[in-house]
Scaffold this motif. Structure first.
Motif, PDB file in Angstrom:
ATOM      1  N   GLN A   1      28.381 -26.044  65.120  1.00 21.53           N
ATOM      2  CA  GLN A   1      27.338 -27.075  64.598  1.00 21.53           C
ATOM      3  C   GLN A   1      27.986 -27.534  63.337  1.00 21.53           C
ATOM      4  O   GLN A   1      27.145 -28.294  62.556  1.00 21.53           O
TER       5      GLN A   1
ATOM      6  N   ALA B   1      23.098 -34.827  54.993  1.00 18.34           N
ATOM      7  CA  ALA B   1      22.436 -33.464  55.032  1.00 18.34           C
ATOM      8  C   ALA B   1      21.031 -34.017  55.523  1.00 18.34           C
ATOM      9  O   ALA B   1      20.690 -32.952  56.449  1.00 18.34           O
TER      10      ALA B   1
ATOM     11  N   ARG C   1      17.717 -17.395  53.243  1.00 14.16           N
ATOM     12  CA  ARG C   1      17.810 -18.102  54.111  1.00 14.16           C
ATOM     13  C   ARG C   1      19.119 -17.987  55.090  1.00 14.16           C
ATOM     14  O   ARG C   1      19.679 -18.565  55.743  1.00 14.16           O
TER      15      ARG C   1
ATOM     16  N   MET D   1      19.572 -18.909  58.815  1.00 16.94           N
ATOM     17  CA  MET D   1      18.388 -19.907  59.293  1.00 16.94           C
ATOM     18  C   MET D   1      18.990 -21.492  59.658  1.00 16.94           C
ATOM     19  O   MET D   1      18.071 -22.130  59.938  1.00 16.94           O
ATOM     20  N   GLY D   2      20.450 -21.457  59.643  1.00 15.05           N
ATOM     21  CA  GLY D   2      20.731 -23.141  59.885  1.00 15.05           C
ATOM     22  C   GLY D   2      21.097 -23.149  61.274  1.00 15.05           C
ATOM     23  O   GLY D   2      20.655 -22.564  62.189  1.00 15.05           O
ATOM     24  N   HIS D   3      21.935 -24.233  61.566  1.00 15.25           N
ATOM     25  CA  HIS D   3      22.271 -24.856  62.820  1.00 15.25           C
ATOM     26  C   HIS D   3      22.899 -23.927  63.538  1.00 15.25           C
ATOM     27  O   HIS D   3      22.740 -23.917  64.990  1.00 15.25           O
TER      28      HIS D   3
ATOM     29  N   GLN E   1      22.606 -20.918  64.095  1.00 18.74           N
ATOM     30  CA  GLN E   1      21.579 -19.777  64.369  1.00 18.74           C
ATOM     31  C   GLN E   1      22.225 -18.399  63.868  1.00 18.74           C
ATOM     32  O   GLN E   1      21.753 -17.573  64.626  1.00 18.74           O
TER      33      GLN E   1
ATOM     34  N   PRO F   1      20.453 -25.044  69.511  1.00 23.12           N
ATOM     35  CA  PRO F   1      19.184 -26.024  69.265  1.00 23.12           C
ATOM     36  C   PRO F   1      19.086 -27.228  70.278  1.00 23.12           C
ATOM     37  O   PRO F   1      20.017 -27.518  70.984  1.00 23.12           O
TER      38      PRO F   1
END
Lengths: 374, 555
Positions: B52, B82, B497, B500-502, B504, B538
């Motif tokens: 991603q 962003a 974190r 935790m982003g795109h 996954q 996503p």
């Protein structure tokens, strides 16, 4: 292991209680089972107005919840002071909006806001034009909303981390273990865990839905139950949604974190898989919850959901459980009645004051666990 | 092939119909597709829809993967900020009707294993639906070209398999993103904004693998990509990732792709293999040629081809860092003796082994066991390749690395067994497939002895090395977070974190799980990794709307 005080439960209530007690100079041991805790999965809504979900699902608890309304407001203010002491936790208190899609829902909000105003809450009714100014992202079917200016949100990931660090800095000893039995003698409390035994002068039970089972042997039957609830989070977008958003009739909370991500929840059910497995997400809850958000806020429709999970709420009788356990006075209960994250600092500070024999920030009498004694 | 034009930040870009945005932009020399919250440019990294990092805004809609989105004439593509803006006057879109499928057998993934399973199950009499993420199925081994042309025997073999799967009467649907897997089994997927709801009697999961990166300073720079991403550019779109290329990591894919790119006209500045020279371990090489003479021969032929083209292939070199320099990228390698060397290139390709795409299997509760030999989870399976969950089969690399020939054999075995489970006992004899499978597995074991996919310990990296690409969490951040909340990947995630982003957690998750295992001394298990979560990938909120009517539950 022996210490002055034992705190059972390392969620947000246990952490704040441990911090308060350690700040007063006590040697504190914090024992947490590190499994399926509520606050480590909580999304950080600061609820003050009565949640429509709660009134609908638990009508028998609504009176208790209404009586406790001033506490919610006071707890939200506690978070302001906590942030000042801890550092930034993305606390935003720009208010909460409860949206109405029909005249009937608006009438319900009018009645609700009158009762809340009587309890000292800062509420107002907004018509569509006023709503457009503060929430330009809403769907065209929304007719109005109730605004509760005391509400807001914070980032629980930041708060939990800062609290954990603050406890460590104050010398709180943190242990991962599951306590399965408490015994009380004339001069101490003893807690049996899977890996060891912990002895202290007094113990604070902040174990959320696990609290009832821990004290049942003392003849106090506190009906704490886990309520796994579905949560969704999107990817980041520009900062647009200032309020904690709810619906007058349906289960929804929606808010935007400081990271730009939008968190969608509000009480859709998840599957409880027992103590040792994370709760399971349900397809119907995911789809129903997200679709409801998409209809109320069509502007977020092109964002993608990145992750879903189930948070753990605790239910009892709608009111918090704070105070010494009748018949076992060395045990002090600290269990929020609902909206555990919001109430956490107030509940924890009241419990800590009881332990330290100081004046609590609010009268603890209505929350005494004595109401559950046989 | 039709010639089309789209714009990127207002500038016209020429492309062919069917070409991905990532390929067309790369061909035009554009590498920076999005900007992170930290203000850093990012480009295509994995090339297969996993990382991603190639997100762009297309006709005002943010978060479209350039590697998975076909270029269309007149499209307006923009760099993705962003924090993309919201369209405040948006209305709830028209909701297409959900399509509900109830086949005997659902095959997830149209690669070597999935297509083989499709054919076997269908020929045994089962009604089969096969879903694949890419517009043109074929998977990562057979990578099909967008225009249908055939580059070589490997692509031709894939095209024949795909044609067989379609001809045998199975429904093979491309361009489908599976995002939900629930007990039942209930599979939720999206295809061009419409809902696909599948309630099959048996499922064969054949989701393959994605590449393990080399986590090193500079691995997030545009122009640094996985070797497979470069291969997709070339095999599917006949686009070179750059003029001068460095390939590094470990394993046979690096050699193959280096040779393909060299044959395509690129200058391969260096192929750096982490393992020592195979000629230092003649026994291991001999074992490979005993268990898989044809494949061992193919490997040797690749090495000869590279030598003939004067491509330097160096053993015992590990990537230490990539830096952006005026004329492109410069990659620094560490030799086994501790010395370093630096090579300049337009593109740095990396592959350090594979991670199985086992998210769907884990969501369905399938039991997994950690395999230290390949450094990832293997799915526990019966002789018919059924998992610990009745009716759920797993074939190919998603169940643990095994390679394409093994995936084909596994697909044929599982296809027959899954058809039988849904009442079709006409399956063929799979004894020969079982023998082939045993041979392929022996070959794989010998093959990976020649390579070194052991990851660099995170503690030895500079603290400012990015560990989590999406959330820009550094190695130092992760170690500091670990100090506050030790012992558990979930708590590390919440404290830092990380994951935790795109993407996954697909790239940082395995590395962070290893970090924790190193610190606690505990063996890795299924629970050492991030808990499996929906969505698998996503999924847009508007796409979820189209499932509402079919899945209405209690509030």
């Amino acid at each position: 292991m022996t210490s002055d005080l034992l705190v059972i439960g390392g969620g947000v209530v246990g952490l704040i209680a441990a911090r308060e007690l350690a700040r007063a100079g006590a040697r504190v041991t914090l024992v947490d089972a590190a499994q399926n805790a509520g606050s480590t999965t909580n999304a950080g809504s600061l609820h003050v107005q009565m949640q429509s979900r709660f009134i609908r699902l638990y009508p028998e608890h609504a009176r208790n919840a209404e009586r406790a309304l001033p506490c919610y407001r006071q707890a939200a203010e506690c978070w302001d002071r906590l942030e000042a002491g801890l550092g930034p936790i993305h606390l935003v208190r720009k208010g909460g909006l409860m949206l109405a899609e029909s005249a009937g829902q608006m009438a319900f909000l009018e009645e609700k806001s009158r009762r809340e105003e009587a309890k000292g809450l800062d509420v107002a009714l907004l018509d569509r034009a006023e709503l457009d100014r503060v929430a330009p992202w809403i769907g065209s079917q929304i007719v109005g909303a109730e605004l509760c200016r005391d509400e807001g949100s914070l980032n629980p990931l930041l708060a939990n981390r800062l609290l954990t660090k603050a406890c460590a800095d104050l010398g709180v000893i943190s242990i991962i273990d599951r306590i399965d039995e408490l015994t009380v003698t004339s001069d101490h409390v003893s807690a049996r865990g899977l890996h060891g035994r912990y002895r202290a002068g007094e113990a604070v039970v902040a174990a959320a839905w696990g609290s009832g089972a821990l004290v049942r042997a003392f003849g106090v039957d506190i009906p704490t139950a886990p309520e796994p609830l579905h949560m969704n989070i999107t990817e980041a977008c520009e900062q647009r949604i200032d309020h904690l958003v709810q619906h007058a009739e349906r289960s929804l909370t929606l808010k935007q974190f400081g990271t730009g991500q939008i968190v969608i929840g509000g009480g859709w059910p998840a599957d409880d898989h027992g103590t040792d497995a994370v709760p399971g997400v349900r397809a119907d809850s995911l789809v129903g919850n997200v679709a409801l958000a998409a209809r109320l806020a069509p502007a977020i429709g092109t964002l993608r959901i990145l992750r879903t999970w189930a948070g753990m709420n605790t239910t009892a009788d709608g009111s918090s459980i704070i105070g010494r356990l009748p018949g076992a006075e060395r045990i002090i209960m600290a269990v929020p009645g609902d909206a555990g994250y919001t109430l956490a600092p107030l509940v924890a500070q009241m419990a800590a004051c009881i332990v330290l024999d100081r004046d609590p920030p609010a009268d603890p009498a209505p929350f005494s666990p004595a109401r559950f004694a046989a | 092939m039709t010639e089309i034009t789209f714009t990127f930040n207002g500038t016209g870009i020429a492309a062919s119909g069917g070409e991905s945005l990532a390929a067309a932009l790369t061909a035009a020399g554009r590498r920076e597709f999005r900007v992170t919250a930290g203000g850093k440019p990012r480009g295509m990294f994995c090339g297969i829809g996993v990382c991603q990092d190639c997100l762009v805004t297309v006709d005002g809609t943010p978060n479209r993967r350039a590697c998975m989105t076909g270029a269309v004439d007149g499209m307006a593509v923009e760099t993705q900020p962003a924090f993309p803006g919201l369209c405040l006057d948006a209305e709830v879109p028209d909701i297409p009707r959900a399509r509900i499928l109830t086949p005997d057998v659902l095959v997830i993934g149209g690669g070597a294993g999935g297509l083989s399973a499709t054919i076997a199950a269908r020929r045994a009499g089962a009604e089969v639906v096969t879903l694949d993420e890419r517009t043109v199925p074929g998977g990562q081994y057979y990578k099909q070209s967008a225009d249908g042309s055939l580059l070589d025997a490997q692509q031709a073999e894939g095209a024949a398999l795909l044609a067989d799967a379609r001809a045998c009467g199975a429904e093979v649907i491309g361009g489908v993103e599976i995002w939900g897997a629930f007990d039942g089994p209930l599979i939720l997927a999206e295809s061009g904004g419409s809902a696909l709801i599948v309630r099959p009697r048996a499922v064969i999961v054949a989701t393959g693998a994605y590449e393990r990166p080399i986590i090193a300073p500079g691995w997030t720079l545009p122009g640094v990509m996985t070797t497979g991403a470069a291969q997709t550019l070339w095999r599917s779109y006949r686009t070179l990732p750059g003029r001068r290329i460095v390939v590094c990591g470990s394993g046979p894919l690096n050699l193959q792709v280096a040779l393909e790119l060299a044959e395509g006209g690129a200058e391969i500045a260096l192929v750096a293999e982490a393992a020592p020279s195979p000629f230092l371990h003649p026994l291991r090489g001999a074992r490979c040629s005993i268990h898989g003479p044809a494949l061992a021969w193919k490997g040797l032929a690749m090495l000869c081809g590279l030598r003939w083209r004067r491509v330097p292939v160096r053993n015992g070199l590990r990537l230490a860092a990539v830096e952006q320099s005026a004329g492109g990228l410069s990659a620094t390698f560490r030799r086994m003796d501790g010395g370093t060397c630096t090579v300049r290139a337009d593109a740095v390709c990396m592959n350090a082994g594979f991670e199985p795409q086992n998210e769907i299997l884990r969501l369905l509760g399938v039991r997994m066991t950690y395999d230290p030999a390949v450094g990832h989870l293997r799915c526990d399976r019966s002789e018919t390749l059924e998992t610990s969950v009745s009716g759920i089969f797993a074939v190919g690399d998603c169940a643990g690395l095994g390679g394409a020939p093994a995936a084909c054999a596994e697909g044929r075995i599982a296809g027959c067994a899954a058809a039988e489970r849904s009442g079709h006992a006409e399956g063929r004899d799979v004894a020969a497939d079982r023998r082939a499978l045993r041979r392929h597995r022996r070959f794989q074991n010998a093959l990976w002895q020649l390579h070194d996919v052991s990851p660099t310990p995170l503690d030895s990296l500079p603290g400012d090395t990015i560990l989590c690409r999406c959330e820009e969490v550094t190695v130092a951040d992760a170690l500091a977070g670990y100090a506050v909340t030790p012992g558990h990947l979930g708590t590390l995630k919440r404290a830092t974190r990380i994951g935790m982003g795109h993407c996954q957690g697909r790239y940082c998750g395995p590395a962070a799980a290893r970090l924790i295992a190193e610190h606690t001394g505990e063996a890795l298990t299924d629970r050492s990794f991030f808990a499996p979560r929906v969505p698998v990938k996503p999924v847009t909120i508007n796409a979820i709307l189209s499932f509402e009517e079919a899945l209405r539950g209690d509030e």
